[in-house]
Design an enzyme around this catalytic site. Structure first.
Site, PDB file in Angstrom:
ATOM      1  N   GLU A 115       0.822  -1.212   0.000  1.00 40.80           N
ATOM      2  CA  GLU A 115       0.000   0.000   0.000  1.00 40.80           C
ATOM      3  C   GLU A 115       0.852   1.255   0.000  1.00 40.80           C
ATOM      4  O   GLU A 115       1.945   1.274   0.562  1.00 40.80           O
ATOM      5  CB  GLU A 115      -0.883   0.007   1.250  1.00 40.80           C
ATOM      6  CG  GLU A 115      -1.870  -1.134   1.240  1.00 40.80           C
ATOM      7  CD  GLU A 115      -2.616  -1.289   2.552  1.00 40.80           C
ATOM      8  OE1 GLU A 115      -2.927  -0.264   3.187  1.00 40.80           O
ATOM      9  OE2 GLU A 115      -2.861  -2.433   2.944  1.00 40.80           O
ATOM     10  N   CYS A 175       3.066   8.501   1.256  1.00 43.22           N
ATOM     11  CA  CYS A 175       3.535   7.542   2.267  1.00 43.22           C
ATOM     12  C   CYS A 175       3.783   6.215   1.534  1.00 43.22           C
ATOM     13  O   CYS A 175       2.886   5.701   0.864  1.00 43.22           O
ATOM     14  CB  CYS A 175       2.414   7.423   3.296  1.00 43.22           C
ATOM     15  SG  CYS A 175       2.668   6.148   4.496  1.00 43.22           S
ATOM     16  N   CYS A 227       5.350  -7.082   7.811  1.00 40.95           N
ATOM     17  CA  CYS A 227       6.387  -6.585   8.715  1.00 40.95           C
ATOM     18  C   CYS A 227       6.589  -7.592   9.833  1.00 40.95           C
ATOM     19  O   CYS A 227       5.627  -8.146  10.363  1.00 40.95           O
ATOM     20  CB  CYS A 227       5.997  -5.234   9.307  1.00 40.95           C
ATOM     21  SG  CYS A 227       7.254  -4.556  10.417  1.00 40.95           S
ATOM     22  N   CYS A 272       4.122  -4.816  15.908  1.00 45.09           N
ATOM     23  CA  CYS A 272       3.512  -3.909  16.893  1.00 45.09           C
ATOM     24  C   CYS A 272       2.016  -4.212  16.926  1.00 45.09           C
ATOM     25  O   CYS A 272       1.368  -4.260  15.877  1.00 45.09           O
ATOM     26  CB  CYS A 272       3.747  -2.458  16.515  1.00 45.09           C
ATOM     27  SG  CYS A 272       5.492  -2.077  16.253  1.00 45.09           S
ATOM     28  N   CYS A 321      -0.886  -2.239  15.012  1.00 49.93           N
ATOM     29  CA  CYS A 321      -0.619  -1.911  13.600  1.00 49.93           C
ATOM     30  C   CYS A 321      -1.172  -2.997  12.680  1.00 49.93           C
ATOM     31  O   CYS A 321      -0.920  -4.193  12.897  1.00 49.93           O
ATOM     32  CB  CYS A 321       0.886  -1.771  13.408  1.00 49.93           C
ATOM     33  SG  CYS A 321       1.401  -1.676  11.689  1.00 49.93           S
ATOM     34  N   GLU A 332       9.221  -2.305   7.939  1.00 53.45           N
ATOM     35  CA  GLU A 332      10.232  -1.604   8.744  1.00 53.45           C
ATOM     36  C   GLU A 332      11.401  -1.262   7.816  1.00 53.45           C
ATOM     37  O   GLU A 332      12.190  -2.143   7.438  1.00 53.45           O
ATOM     38  CB  GLU A 332      10.673  -2.523   9.899  1.00 53.45           C
ATOM     39  CG  GLU A 332      11.904  -2.040  10.646  1.00 53.45           C
ATOM     40  CD  GLU A 332      11.884  -0.566  11.019  1.00 53.45           C
ATOM     41  OE1 GLU A 332      10.955  -0.118  11.708  1.00 53.45           O
ATOM     42  OE2 GLU A 332      12.814   0.152  10.595  1.00 53.45           O
ATOM     43  N   SER A 334       9.665   5.645  15.970  1.00 51.83           N
ATOM     44  CA  SER A 334       8.359   5.281  16.533  1.00 51.83           C
ATOM     45  C   SER A 334       8.576   4.834  17.970  1.00 51.83           C
ATOM     46  O   SER A 334       8.984   3.709  18.216  1.00 51.83           O
ATOM     47  CB  SER A 334       7.735   4.167  15.694  1.00 51.83           C
ATOM     48  OG  SER A 334       7.502   4.655  14.399  1.00 51.83           O
ATOM     49  N   HIS A 368       6.351   5.451  21.055  1.00 52.04           N
ATOM     50  CA  HIS A 368       5.083   4.918  21.602  1.00 52.04           C
ATOM     51  C   HIS A 368       5.090   4.632  23.092  1.00 52.04           C
ATOM     52  O   HIS A 368       4.009   4.477  23.683  1.00 52.04           O
ATOM     53  CB  HIS A 368       4.616   3.665  20.851  1.00 52.04           C
ATOM     54  CG  HIS A 368       4.607   3.837  19.373  1.00 52.04           C
ATOM     55  ND1 HIS A 368       4.248   5.007  18.756  1.00 52.04           N
ATOM     56  CD2 HIS A 368       4.940   2.982  18.368  1.00 52.04           C
ATOM     57  CE1 HIS A 368       4.362   4.879  17.448  1.00 52.04           C
ATOM     58  NE2 HIS A 368       4.787   3.671  17.177  1.00 52.04           N
ATOM     59  N   CYS A 428      -1.352   1.774   7.213  1.00 49.05           N
ATOM     60  CA  CYS A 428      -1.170   0.790   6.144  1.00 49.05           C
ATOM     61  C   CYS A 428      -1.265  -0.651   6.620  1.00 49.05           C
ATOM     62  O   CYS A 428      -0.993  -0.948   7.757  1.00 49.05           O
ATOM     63  CB  CYS A 428       0.164   1.022   5.469  1.00 49.05           C
ATOM     64  SG  CYS A 428       0.041   2.281   4.215  1.00 49.05           S
TER      65      CYS A 428
HETATM   66  N1  SAH Z   1       7.848   0.387  10.572  1.00 46.29           N
HETATM   67  C1  SAH Z   1       8.114   1.771  10.623  1.00 46.29           C
HETATM   68  C2  SAH Z   1       7.422   2.555   9.529  1.00 46.29           C
HETATM   69  C3  SAH Z   1       6.058   2.114   9.135  1.00 46.29           C
HETATM   70  S1  SAH Z   1       4.803   2.339  10.383  1.00 46.29           S
HETATM   71  C4  SAH Z   1       7.757   2.314  11.987  1.00 46.29           C
HETATM   72  O1  SAH Z   1       7.133   1.620  12.773  1.00 46.29           O
HETATM   73  O2  SAH Z   1       8.158   3.452  12.254  1.00 46.29           O
HETATM   74  C5  SAH Z   1       4.608   4.104  10.285  1.00 46.29           C
HETATM   75  C6  SAH Z   1       4.005   4.749  11.511  1.00 46.29           C
HETATM   76  O3  SAH Z   1       2.607   4.387  11.616  1.00 46.29           O
HETATM   77  C7  SAH Z   1       4.670   4.315  12.809  1.00 46.29           C
HETATM   78  O4  SAH Z   1       4.958   5.418  13.632  1.00 46.29           O
HETATM   79  C8  SAH Z   1       3.611   3.422  13.379  1.00 46.29           C
HETATM   80  O5  SAH Z   1       3.763   3.278  14.742  1.00 46.29           O
HETATM   81  C9  SAH Z   1       2.334   4.112  12.950  1.00 46.29           C
HETATM   82  N2  SAH Z   1       1.129   3.288  13.099  1.00 46.29           N
HETATM   83  C10 SAH Z   1       0.996   1.973  12.891  1.00 46.29           C
HETATM   84  N3  SAH Z   1      -0.254   1.562  13.197  1.00 46.29           N
HETATM   85  C11 SAH Z   1      -0.940   2.653  13.602  1.00 46.29           C
HETATM   86  C12 SAH Z   1      -2.263   2.874  14.069  1.00 46.29           C
HETATM   87  N4  SAH Z   1      -3.132   1.880  14.183  1.00 46.29           N
HETATM   88  N5  SAH Z   1      -2.622   4.140  14.409  1.00 46.29           N
HETATM   89  C13 SAH Z   1      -1.725   5.163  14.300  1.00 46.29           C
HETATM   90  N6  SAH Z   1      -0.459   5.007  13.870  1.00 46.29           N
HETATM   91  C14 SAH Z   1      -0.053   3.771  13.535  1.00 46.29           C
HETATM   92 FE1  SF4 Z   2       6.045  -2.892  11.518  1.00 44.31          FE
HETATM   93 FE2  SF4 Z   2       5.983  -0.212  11.855  1.00 44.31          FE
HETATM   94 FE3  SF4 Z   2       3.729  -1.682  11.935  1.00 44.31          FE
HETATM   95 FE4  SF4 Z   2       5.479  -1.863  13.921  1.00 44.31          FE
HETATM   96  S1  SF4 Z   2       4.317  -0.043  13.338  1.00 44.31           S
HETATM   97  S2  SF4 Z   2       4.443  -3.584  12.882  1.00 44.31           S
HETATM   98  S3  SF4 Z   2       7.398  -1.673  12.831  1.00 44.31           S
HETATM   99  S4  SF4 Z   2       5.047  -1.407  10.172  1.00 44.31           S
END
Ligand code: SAH
Ligand code: SF4
Length: 403
Positions: free
Chosen positions: A114, A133, A140, A144, A147, A191, A245, A247, A364
Site C-alpha cells: 500500500e 507515504c 512486517c 507492533c 498496527c 520496517e 516510533s 510509543h 497501512c
Molecule cells: N515500521 C516503521 C514505519 C512504518 S509504520 C515504523 O514503525 O516506524 C509508520 C508509523 O505508523 C509508525 O509510527 C507506526 O507506529 C504508525 N502506526 C501503525 N499503526 C498505527 C495505528 N493503528 N494508528 C496510528 N499510527 C499507527
Molecule cells: Fe512494523 Fe511499523 Fe507496523 Fe510496527 S508499526 S508492525 S514496525 S510497520
C-alpha cells in the site's frame, strides 16, 4: 532479509497467501544512471543511451515501448533485461473528500502493498503540499500490536525499484498543472531499516536531482528502532528526517507496544537517534501513538520528557487509528491534551497529528489484509487476551509507582 526479532510479537493473524513467481528483471528506477551506462557500454552502446532511458523514466514513462529515442532493437534489449515499472496493477480508494487517496499495488508475485497520497491545500503563506507515504516491505516482522501491517507478519522485502515506483505512481497521478509530490515518508508497510540496502538506494534515487528530484529534507525514514540501521544512516550523514516510533518511554511498556524493544532497548534507540541528530543537524521526530489508558497516563508523559529532554527532538502525538484487532481505543481528546501539556511543559516541541483517511484505513496494512482470508473469531479473541495480559503487567508498574 528475513528477520528474527525474538518471540515477543503476537503471532501473525493472517496466514500469508501463496506467492507467485518473481520476474527476474530488475526495475529500471532502482538503477543509478552510471549503472545503466555500464550496461549500455558492455553492449558497445554510447553512454548517452543511459541518459535517454533516464529522461523517459523520470518523466513518467512506464513502458520501454514508449522510449522512442532508442532504436527498436535497443528498446527490445532493454525490455528483455529490465522492467520500466514494477507495479503490475493498482487500485485507488479516495477518502477525506478526495484529499487522501490510498493505493493498493500488486507486485509481480501477486503480493500486495500500500501507499497513500495526502494533499494539504495551500494555507496562508504555505503552498499546497502533497505527501506520499510508501512501503518498504510486504508485511512486517516487528509485529507492533496496534498496527494492521504487524498483524500480517513478514512476507518479503521490496526491491529498490518497487519502493521508488510507488512514488513515481503518485507523481504521474498528480501530474500536470505543476503539481508534484512535495514530501515522501517511509510510513507505509514494513520496517525500512530491516530492508536497509534497498531503502538507502531508493532514498538516493528519490533525492537525486537527476532522477526523482525530491529535496533530501523532504524525505522521512520512520523506524521502530533498529539501532544498526540508524547507525548506518548516520555514517552516510544524509539530510533526511529520521522519525523514531517510540510509543512508550518506559521499557516494560515499550516491550509490549514495539516488540523490537527487547532486542534494541529504548535507551539505545534514543542514543543512536541522538547521534544522527548531532551528525546531521536534523531534529529527530519521535512518533507516539496515543492509546487510551495504555500509554497516555501522566506518568508516561513524564517518562517521555525525562527520556528526551535536552535532545534535538520533536514529539508527534498520533491518536491510534483503530484498524488492528486490539482490545484498545484511541486516547480521548482530553487525555491527549493533558499529555501534550506535560510534554510541552517539559520543554519539548510537540504536535498533535490529525488522523488522515481513517475511513479507508490509512494506517497501512489494512487493504492488503482485506485481500486474503479473514482471521477466525477465536484467533482474534486469543490475540486480544494476550495483549490485555501483556499490557496489564506494564500498567501495574505505573499503578504501583503512582500509589
Ligand atoms: N515500521 C516503521 C514505519 C512504518 S509504520 C515504523 O514503525 O516506524 C509508520 C508509523 O505508523 C509508525 O509510527 C507506526 O507506529 C504508525 N502506526 C501503525 N499503526 C498505527 C495505528 N493503528 N494508528 C496510528 N499510527 C499507527
Ligand atoms: Fe512494523 Fe511499523 Fe507496523 Fe510496527 S508499526 S508492525 S514496525 S510497520
Amino acid at each position: 532479509m528475513t528477520t528474527d526479532v525474538g518471540d515477543p510479537a503476537p503471532p501473525p493473524l493472517f496466514p500469508a497467501p501463496p506467492a507467485g513467481r518473481r520476474d527476474p528483471r530488475p526495475g529500471l528506477s532502482g538503477l543509478s544512471i552510471e549503472a545503466l551506462g555500464t550496461w549500455f557500454a558492455e553492449r558497445g552502446e554510447p553512454s548517452y543511451r543511459a541518459r535517454q532511458v533516464a529522461d523517459h523514466l523520470w518523466r513518467g514513462t512506464t513502458s520501454t515501448a514508449e522510449m522512442l529515442t532508442l532504436p527498436a532493437g535497443l528498446r527490445s534489449a532493454v525490455d528483455q533485461a529490465f522492467r520500466a515499472d514494477t507495479l503490475i496493477g493498482t487500485t485507488v480508494r479516495p477518502s477525506d473528500a478526495g484529499l487522501t487517496e490510498k493505493a493498493l499495488h500488486t507486485l509481480d508475485d501477486g503480493r500486495a502493498i500500500e501507499s497513500v497520497l495526502m494533499r494539504y491545500p495551500a494555507r496562508e503563506h504555505r503552498r499546497e503540499r502533497a505527501t506520499v507515504c510508501i512501503s518498504s516491505q510486504a508485511g512486517c516482522a516487528v509485529g507492533c500490536p496496534f498496527c494492521a501491517t504487524g498483524e500480517l507478519g513478514f512476507w518479503r522485502d521490496l526491491s529498490t525499484a518497487e519502493i521508488v515506483d510507488q512514488a513515481r505512481f503518485w507523481e504521474r497521478r498528480l501530474g500536470g498543472g505543476g503539481r508534484r509530490v512535495s514530501n515522501i515518508v517511509f510510513m507505509g508497510m514494513g520496517e525500512p531499516l530491516l530492508n536497509t540496502d534497498a531503502v538507502i538506494e531508493a532514498s538516493a534515487a528519490l533525492s537525486d536531482p537527476a532522477r526523482f528530484g525530491l529535496g533530501a529534507r523532504h524525505l522521512t525514514i520512520s523506524t521502530s528502532g533498529v539501532v544498526p540501521g540508524i547507525d548506518r544512516l548516520t555514517a552516510l550523514a544524509p539530510q533526511y528526517t529520521l522519525a523514531v516510533s517510540l510509543h512508550a518511554a518506559r521499557p516494560i511498556l515499550r516491550d509490549v507496544l514495539v516488540p523490537l524493544n527487547r532486542r534494541y532497548p529504548v535507551a539505545a534507540v534514543v542514543a543512536s537517534a541522538t547521534r544522527y541528530a548531532e551528525v546531521t543537524g536534523r531534529r529527530v521526530s519521535y512518533e507516539y501513538v496515543m492509546i487510551d489508558g495504555i500509554n497516555d497516563t501522566p506518568a508516561d508523559a513524564v517518562a517521555l520528557v525525562e527520556l528526551l529532554r535536552g535532545r534535538l527532538a520533536h514529539v508527534n502525538l498520533i491518536p491510534m487509528n483503530p484498524v488492528a484487532h486490539t482490545p484498545w481505543r484511541p486516547s480521548t481528546r482530553d487525555r491527549l491534551e493533558v499529555f501534550a501539556g506535560v510534554v510541552r511543559g517539559g520543554g519539548l516541541p510537540v504536535t498533535v497529528r490529525r488522523n488522515r483517511g481513517v475511513e479507508i484505513g490509512a494506517a497501512c496494512g489494512q487493504l492488503a489484509a482485506e485481500m486474503g482470508d479473514q482471521p477466525t473469531a477465536p484467533a482474534v479473541a486469543r490475540r486480544r487476551e494476550l495483549l490485555v495480559v501483556r499490557s496489564a503487567e506494564a500498567l501495574l508498574g505505573v499503578a504501583t509507582a503512582e500509589a
